[in-house]
Write an enzyme that holds these catalytic residues in place. Sequence first.
Site, PDB file in Angstrom:
ATOM      1  N   HIS A 106      -2.355  -2.356  -9.688  1.00 35.08           N
ATOM      2  CA  HIS A 106      -3.320  -1.701  -8.811  1.00 35.08           C
ATOM      3  C   HIS A 106      -4.595  -2.514  -8.804  1.00 35.08           C
ATOM      4  CE1 HIS A 106      -5.702   1.437  -6.912  1.00 35.08           C
ATOM      5  NE2 HIS A 106      -4.551   1.924  -6.531  1.00 35.08           N
ATOM      6  N   ASP A 112       3.016   5.264  -6.718  1.00 33.80           N
ATOM      7  CA  ASP A 112       4.250   5.121  -5.944  1.00 33.80           C
ATOM      8  C   ASP A 112       5.487   4.901  -6.798  1.00 33.80           C
ATOM      9  OD1 ASP A 112       3.186   5.383  -3.347  1.00 33.80           O
ATOM     10  OD2 ASP A 112       2.266   3.424  -3.569  1.00 33.80           O
ATOM     11  N   HIS A 135       0.878  -1.189   0.000  1.00 32.22           N
ATOM     12  CA  HIS A 135       0.000   0.000   0.000  1.00 32.22           C
ATOM     13  C   HIS A 135       0.912   1.234   0.000  1.00 32.22           C
ATOM     14  CE1 HIS A 135      -3.496   2.357   0.684  1.00 32.22           C
ATOM     15  NE2 HIS A 135      -3.798   2.038   1.926  1.00 32.22           N
TER      16      HIS A 135
HETATM   17  N1  CMC Z   1       4.764  -7.321  -9.909  1.00 34.93           N
HETATM   18  C1  CMC Z   1       4.601  -8.539 -10.477  1.00 34.93           C
HETATM   19  N2  CMC Z   1       3.426  -9.154 -10.613  1.00 34.93           N
HETATM   20  C2  CMC Z   1       2.340  -8.523 -10.135  1.00 34.93           C
HETATM   21  C3  CMC Z   1       2.436  -7.266  -9.532  1.00 34.93           C
HETATM   22  C4  CMC Z   1       3.694  -6.665  -9.431  1.00 34.93           C
HETATM   23  N3  CMC Z   1       3.826  -5.444  -8.858  1.00 34.93           N
HETATM   24  N4  CMC Z   1       1.197  -6.876  -9.149  1.00 34.93           N
HETATM   25  C5  CMC Z   1       0.369  -7.852  -9.506  1.00 34.93           C
HETATM   26  N5  CMC Z   1       1.055  -8.854 -10.113  1.00 34.93           N
HETATM   27  C6  CMC Z   1       0.492 -10.074 -10.718  1.00 34.93           C
HETATM   28  C7  CMC Z   1       0.040 -11.044  -9.649  1.00 34.93           C
HETATM   29  O1  CMC Z   1       1.055 -11.948  -9.312  1.00 34.93           O
HETATM   30  C8  CMC Z   1      -1.125 -11.732 -10.343  1.00 34.93           C
HETATM   31  O2  CMC Z   1      -0.615 -12.640 -11.266  1.00 34.93           O
HETATM   32  P1  CMC Z   1      -1.419 -14.069 -11.519  1.00 34.93           P
HETATM   33  O3  CMC Z   1      -2.809 -13.660 -11.897  1.00 34.93           O
HETATM   34  O4  CMC Z   1      -0.661 -14.725 -12.604  1.00 34.93           O
HETATM   35  O5  CMC Z   1      -1.338 -14.779 -10.208  1.00 34.93           O
HETATM   36  C9  CMC Z   1      -1.755 -10.609 -11.176  1.00 34.93           C
HETATM   37  O6  CMC Z   1      -0.685  -9.685 -11.423  1.00 34.93           O
HETATM   38  C10 CMC Z   1      -2.913  -9.897 -10.490  1.00 34.93           C
HETATM   39  O7  CMC Z   1      -2.417  -9.370  -9.257  1.00 34.93           O
HETATM   40  P2  CMC Z   1      -3.180  -9.428  -7.889  1.00 34.93           P
HETATM   41  O8  CMC Z   1      -2.185  -9.664  -6.811  1.00 34.93           O
HETATM   42  O9  CMC Z   1      -4.362 -10.323  -7.970  1.00 34.93           O
HETATM   43  O10 CMC Z   1      -3.718  -7.957  -7.800  1.00 34.93           O
HETATM   44  P3  CMC Z   1      -4.263  -7.256  -6.520  1.00 34.93           P
HETATM   45  O11 CMC Z   1      -5.351  -6.364  -6.986  1.00 34.93           O
HETATM   46  O12 CMC Z   1      -4.619  -8.242  -5.459  1.00 34.93           O
HETATM   47  O13 CMC Z   1      -3.009  -6.427  -5.973  1.00 34.93           O
HETATM   48  C11 CMC Z   1      -1.417  -4.706  -5.662  1.00 34.93           C
HETATM   49  C12 CMC Z   1      -2.810  -5.085  -6.214  1.00 34.93           C
HETATM   50  C13 CMC Z   1      -1.234  -3.203  -5.784  1.00 34.93           C
HETATM   51  C14 CMC Z   1      -1.350  -5.087  -4.184  1.00 34.93           C
HETATM   52  C15 CMC Z   1      -0.343  -5.471  -6.480  1.00 34.93           C
HETATM   53  O14 CMC Z   1      -0.388  -5.064  -7.815  1.00 34.93           O
HETATM   54  C16 CMC Z   1       1.061  -5.245  -5.919  1.00 34.93           C
HETATM   55  O15 CMC Z   1       1.475  -5.952  -4.999  1.00 34.93           O
HETATM   56  N6  CMC Z   1       1.833  -4.224  -6.453  1.00 34.93           N
HETATM   57  C17 CMC Z   1       3.131  -3.909  -5.921  1.00 34.93           C
HETATM   58  C18 CMC Z   1       2.988  -3.033  -4.680  1.00 34.93           C
HETATM   59  C19 CMC Z   1       2.550  -1.620  -5.023  1.00 34.93           C
HETATM   60  O16 CMC Z   1       3.093  -0.973  -5.905  1.00 34.93           O
HETATM   61  N7  CMC Z   1       1.566  -1.109  -4.256  1.00 34.93           N
HETATM   62  C20 CMC Z   1       1.104   0.263  -4.385  1.00 34.93           C
HETATM   63  C21 CMC Z   1      -0.308   0.331  -4.859  1.00 34.93           C
HETATM   64  S1  CMC Z   1      -0.762   2.020  -5.342  1.00 34.93           S
HETATM   65  C22 CMC Z   1      -0.706   2.957  -3.886  1.00 34.93           C
HETATM   66  C23 CMC Z   1      -1.860   2.697  -3.029  1.00 34.93           C
HETATM   67  O17 CMC Z   1      -2.912   3.286  -3.275  1.00 34.93           O
HETATM   68  O18 CMC Z   1      -1.721   1.899  -2.105  1.00 34.93           O
END
Ligand code: CMC
Length: 429
Positions: A307, A363, A268
């Site tokens: 995201h 970010d 986050h």
């Molecule tokens: N790097 C590599 N793979 C990723 C990433 C990433 N940053 N984010 C998502 N994926 C992959 C994930 O492994 C999944 O793959 P599969 O479907 O093959 O298993 C797919 O993309 C969908 O991801 P998800 O985890 O289901 O997506 P989510 O909506 O649960 O998570 C997130 C959203 C922001 C937590 C995630 O994208 C992440 O961990 N990003 C990195 C951390 C980050 O930059 N966070 C800041 C978010 S913006 C600021 C805020 O408002 O908080």
Amino acid sequence: MTKNTLSITDNRTGQTYEIPIEHDTINAMDLRQIKVNPGDFGMMSYDPAFKNTASTKSTITYIDGGKGILRYRGYPIEQLAEKSNYLEVAYLILFGELPTKAQYDQWEYDILHHTFVHENIKQLMHVFRHDAHPMGMFIATVAAMSTFYPEGRDIMNEAERLKQIQRLIAKVPTVAAFSYRHSRGLPYVYPDNDLSYTGNFLNMLDKMTEVKYKPNPVLERALDVLFILHADHEQNCGTAAMRVIGSSHTDPYTAMAGAAAALYGPLHGGANEAVLRMLLEIGDVKHVPEFIKGVKNRERLLMGFGHRVYKNYDPRAKIIKQIADQVFAETGRNPLLDIALELERIALEDDFFVQRNLYPNVDFYSGIIYQAMRFPIAMFPVLFAIPRTVGWLAQWVEMLKDPDQKIARPRQIYLGPDVRDYVPMEARG
Ligand code: CMC
């Protein structure tokens, strides 16, 4: 003839139920009537990360993740970032309308004249270890503030509520700046109420022996725009925490400490810190392909990408990229920018990221700007928490006034053992 209802047929019983639809949503409680036997609990929905569950109706922030749209109270983020300032946006988010000149002047006065903290808060912060993470200090201090303002517990009293809101918005930059000065071993600098909200924050961070601190106007404006971009983001993890904690009618300081704690995590608001550490670890543009390989092999995440809601682009990231040029013209170019640009270039062309709709989020570039402005990396989540304060508080007030809201209490699907008798220790295998 079309009807605004959903028909559900339970194939276990053959019975059909007609459930009202409002705003493209069904009320989860309407599922409860779906039962096999009259004594059953009834049907629930299962959504562990709230991926498709609306927990509230809200009039504050609108996001269309597919189109990359973000609006506060209807106003596009691009227009607010270009034409407004953080305090005006804070007013808009809290009260629903842009202020008149008289309203703005009063609001600005009220915020800028609540910036001082009790001397005991300063002493309290002083006892943290020299290398305490500023976000840990921030969270603990905001929680401790509830003991300084016990009247904050009178949450149904509108006047008291507004007082605590003004205090929190006014004092979070002071607490944040003290945590920074503490980490540097520098004396704390008291607020200067003649300066703007962000100008005063820079003053409390940077002032040394000069009689009157003059903020660099480009950096002051850049920080103000960054604050606008981070002011609210509807029902994210931190805001959901604020609403859930607030739903037990705790005071706003304690609830906000919980929201800030949720923000701290690297998935986050802690992602800006994680991005910088990742860029430093990559170290050189030539290591980018190898790093991307590791991400695709699922050894790690590309921090600052992806995201839950934005599946096209994050409009905040677009604006931040523009601010970066203005900041670098003052501070010199951050060499990590080249690594970030190369990561973005490769990721946007690569099927792994394209198929999963992974784009740079807010970010990805904010940390590069903060670093160019000479903020230590550990301060980055705190820089997110300062402007998000208004979002948390506006959402908290909305929750308190909403007759649909009750104490938050999710259900579970129990999959543990059925009833069994206690076994004395000597009889256990
Ligand atoms: N790097 C590599 N793979 C990723 C990433 C990433 N940053 N984010 C998502 N994926 C992959 C994930 O492994 C999944 O793959 P599969 O479907 O093959 O298993 C797919 O993309 C969908 O991801 P998800 O985890 O289901 O997506 P989510 O909506 O649960 O998570 C997130 C959203 C922001 C937590 C995630 O994208 C992440 O961990 N990003 C990195 C951390 C980050 O930059 N966070 C800041 C978010 S913006 C600021 C805020 O408002 O908080």
